[in-house]
Design an enzyme around this catalytic site. Sequence first.
Site, PDB file in Angstrom:
ATOM      1  N   SER A 102       0.831  -1.196   0.000  1.00  0.00           N
ATOM      2  CA  SER A 102       0.000   0.000   0.000  1.00  0.00           C
ATOM      3  C   SER A 102       0.875   1.259   0.000  1.00  0.00           C
ATOM      4  CB  SER A 102      -0.962  -0.019   1.183  1.00  0.00           C
ATOM      5  OG  SER A 102      -1.862   1.058   1.137  1.00  0.00           O
ATOM      6  N   ASP A 243      -6.162   1.915  -3.474  1.00  0.00           N
ATOM      7  CA  ASP A 243      -7.378   1.720  -2.676  1.00  0.00           C
ATOM      8  C   ASP A 243      -7.636   2.911  -1.749  1.00  0.00           C
ATOM      9  OD1 ASP A 243      -5.437   1.316  -0.731  1.00  0.00           O
ATOM     10  OD2 ASP A 243      -6.278  -0.583   0.001  1.00  0.00           O
TER      11      ASP A 243
END
Length: 474
Positions: A102, A243
Amino acid sequence: MSSLKFGTSGLRGLVTELPDGVCKAYTLAFLTHMQKVTGVTSDSTLLLGYDLRSSSPRIAAACISAAQAFGMRVENCGPLPTPALALRALILKAPAIMVTGSHIPADRNGLKFYRPDGEIDKIDEAGILAVLDLAMEHPITPDEPTTIMPDALQNYINRSIAVLKPRALAGKRIGVYQHSSVAGDLIVTILQNLGADAIALGHSDIFVPVDTEALRPEDVAFAEDACRKYKLDALVSTDGDADRPLVADENGVFIRGDSVGLLTAHFLNADAVVTPVTSNTAIELSNLFAKVYRTRVGSPYVIEGMEQARADGLKRIVGFEANGGVLLGSPVTTGGGTLDALPTRDAMLPILSVLGMAASKDVAISALLHDLPSRFTRSGRLEHIPSTASDPFLQGLLDSARRDAFFAQVGTIRASDAIDGVRVVLSTGEVVHYRASGNAPELRCYAEASNDSRAEELLQWGLKQAQEALSLPS
């Protein structure tokens, strides 16, 4: 001591702690657990995707090798956003593994696991660990490259375009800060399909750890310069695995993630909002939603809250985190069609919702915040703080006398909670909240006030106060 552990969003750790043998062991443990609890068989298909970190292709190859040794077919979805892989998994009702760290630095990476019906939960994490065998010998096998299949990426592009009416963004000039986001080119494609003049900016071949909750000064400066130089209506971006969204207005000022989530929920006409305690209280004060559910930080807890909202009879359920990632807990009808539920963090849905709302109202992005309650949140972090230091610090603040003394410089405490870390509400209504990150050795601080400068003042006070309490050098 290994830093490899399950946090708020999957397994994370140093790349050096993710050699091929460890990656294979966790893959086999995940598939073994899935076999036990979901009916996945050894001849089922596993979906595999990854982000653009330099370590990700190697880790992905190890996971593919383990799945093939388990007897499974593998659909290699290649580099793509995490929500794109999750969508494909739901469509095929297949398990999936996303290789991504991430937003955390490039020397770290991780694995995010998906059941055939969505993200794994904390019970699944325990089940995986229960069958994990790190001592297992994994034979060295020759590389068997798998063809990258484009279906997952195309499904996601089609879904994203369906968020808005055809050519809803015609006439809008939108910058796309690509850096090393796996969605850098994809965002340009989607915006162009919706009629926008999309301008690709800032591409990087070296991984850039963009954290939507703790932006680097260079990211802030980049947005301001780009909006001024290219006369943009907005600048958008995501974190590494796409995301978590970033949306900057026409002045290059980034909108806080929880405000992006609030606007998205409003745009989608949500009747229920599910969000962690780190999101600001404008959500309740806006009176836009029938019910607001508060949770701990982490998508598994937001998903639990969305399930509760469904059980309570709510119909249009939107979850989001303070980082801006939006989870769709129910089908919703949009200008371009109907979106099925996607209970995992997504960056494109909030980006398009904010851009679409401004376009439909024919107002600047900055004007979207004018009708919302005046609540401003700032967040920051102290890095390299292991749990052995953050845990005693937070535990100490649970004592009321110590807590009162700690916060005496900024006011008296009206209320406090320990839903996730320690959160205090001052007599003024201002909020200061400390919690340890679940993904990295960091202590995070959040501050909320009725104006941005006061929120920043509280944040800086909170970081300095914690730094002194932890005896860190200035």
